[in-house]
Design a protein around this motif. Structure first.
Motif, PDB file in Angstrom:
ATOM      1  N   SER A  69       0.818  -1.218   0.000  1.00 50.28           N
ATOM      2  CA  SER A  69       0.000   0.000   0.000  1.00 50.28           C
ATOM      3  C   SER A  69       0.849   1.264   0.000  1.00 50.28           C
ATOM      4  O   SER A  69       1.760   1.409   0.812  1.00 50.28           O
ATOM      5  N   ASP A  70       0.525   2.186  -0.898  1.00 47.30           N
ATOM      6  CA  ASP A  70       1.089   3.528  -0.856  1.00 47.30           C
ATOM      7  C   ASP A  70       0.294   4.407   0.100  1.00 47.30           C
ATOM      8  O   ASP A  70       0.830   5.348   0.680  1.00 47.30           O
ATOM      9  N   ILE A  71      -1.003   4.117   0.209  1.00 47.89           N
ATOM     10  CA  ILE A  71      -1.896   4.826   1.123  1.00 47.89           C
ATOM     11  C   ILE A  71      -2.685   3.768   1.890  1.00 47.89           C
ATOM     12  O   ILE A  71      -3.252   2.852   1.286  1.00 47.89           O
ATOM     13  N   LEU A 125       4.987  -0.807   6.025  1.00 49.34           N
ATOM     14  CA  LEU A 125       4.570   0.039   4.911  1.00 49.34           C
ATOM     15  C   LEU A 125       5.780   0.532   4.133  1.00 49.34           C
ATOM     16  O   LEU A 125       6.852   0.761   4.711  1.00 49.34           O
ATOM     17  N   SER A 153       4.880   6.242   2.564  1.00 50.55           N
ATOM     18  CA  SER A 153       3.448   5.951   2.537  1.00 50.55           C
ATOM     19  C   SER A 153       2.649   7.005   3.310  1.00 50.55           C
ATOM     20  O   SER A 153       3.198   7.784   4.105  1.00 50.55           O
ATOM     21  N   ILE A 208       6.906   7.462   7.215  1.00 49.80           N
ATOM     22  CA  ILE A 208       5.542   7.804   6.821  1.00 49.80           C
ATOM     23  C   ILE A 208       5.556   9.255   6.389  1.00 49.80           C
ATOM     24  O   ILE A 208       5.960  10.140   7.147  1.00 49.80           O
TER      25      ILE A 208
END
Length: 330
Positions: free
Chosen positions: A196-198, A221, A225, A250
């Motif tokens: 996942s990027d988001i 992540l 992200s 993040i």
């Protein structure tokens, strides 16, 4: 049929449903502590409580010996002591899907703000800056959106995300295959995080899901992200998220909820340059407020008059009701 609303307001459409059934309505101030709700419940001998703002504890239930139903004005039920209600045979209901579109739109809006860095550009312009030579605005199309929870809100977020060209994947404990019309089903949280990027959270707060995003899981992540949380603040270990933001692992967090609400004035998320923080308003739109009030009022009237409460709204059945409990929304 005395109904206590732990808020000073309820949409007129919900009030009309209750008054048409002959209910006697009583309101309290905004976000009252449980002690105040218990006091009011005892004063009016509440047969029903519409839980809109603040916690409903065992002490609140004990203060109203004739209490038959607690109707949540919303989908989440973490502010109601479900075990206490179960032990006392009090029906607990919720309003699933009533604010799904509103919350999904808010989640997508937070994604836009962060991907396009609109707050950062606004700060730059306000400081007399302008476009820098190496500045680039990211594309939303092609980003990988991961969803935790595929209840009505998660499903609507998936539909909107797919429509914007994002690749949508999701994980859910309870949703059937029909919920994944706009998302690829992933078998576990760890896989979803790595892909996942988001990451957008749309699951209930339970002891199992509390701080599901922590130092270990945030590290899964990809670097850079983004995190979106329009569900419950307790899903995230805020200290771990702050450390991940400060390190750059993040890149940003769009939060409509925090562990403590409101967060204290010195809470770092209030002024952090990589955080977009809104005051738990994702579901507070004109249309959703009407729907939540109407749905909650219908549950109260049905419970007090011997009517049928829609099964998908029942969280804890009453002792006199043979309906089955519904799983927590995810």
């Amino acid at each position: 049929m005395t109904v206590l609303i732990n808020s000073p307001h309820l949409a007129a459409e919900g009030v009309a449903v209750l008054e048409a059934a002959g209910c006697d309505l009583h309101f309290v101030e905004a976000f009252p502590p449980p002690e105040r709700v218990a006091e009011a419940a005892a004063e009016v001998d509440a047969a029903a409580i519409i839980a809109r703002q603040g916690r409903i504890t065992a002490a609140v239930m004990d203060a109203a010996p004739n209490l038959r139903v607690i109707a949540r004005h919303g989908a989440g039920t973490d502010e109601v002591d479900l075990e206490a209600a179960r032990a006392r045979g009090v029906l607990v209901t919720r309003t699933p899907g009533a604010n799904a579109r509103a919350v999904a739109e808010h989640a997508i809006a937070l994604i836009f703000l962060m991907v396009k860095d609109l707050p950062g550009m606004q700060r730059r312009v306000a400081a007399a800056g302008w476009r820098e030579g190496d500045m680039q605005v990211r594309d939303i199309a092609g980003l990988r959106l991961g969803l935790v929870g595929m209840g009505p809100i998660g499903q609507e977020t998936a539909r909107l995300g797919q429509g914007l060209g994002m690749t949508v994947s999701a994980v859910s404990r309870h949703a059937d295959d029909m919920a994944f019309r706009h998302a690829r089903r992933v078998s576990n949280l760890e896989t979803l995080l790595r892909e996942s990027d988001i990451l957008s959270l749309h699951t209930a707060l339970t002891e199992e899901s509390r701080e599901m995003l922590n130092a270990r899981t945030l590290a899964l992540l990809p670097r850079g992200s983004l995190i979106v949380n329009t569900a419950r603040g307790g899903l995230i270990d805020e200290s771990a998220l702050l450390a991940a933001l400060d390190s750059g692992h993040i890149a940003g967090a769009g939060l409509d909820v925090t562990t403590s609400e409101p967060p204290p004035p010195d809470h770092p998320f209030r002024r952090h340059p990589s955080v977009v923080l809104t005051p738990h308003v994702a579901g507070v739109t004109a249309l959703s407020m009407v729907q939540m009030a109407t749905d909650a009022a219908e549950c109260v009237v049905a419970a007090l008059t011997g009517g049928i409460v829609p099964p998908d709204r029942i969280v804890v059945p009453s002792r006199l009701d043979g309906s089955r409990e519904q799983p927590s929304p995810s």
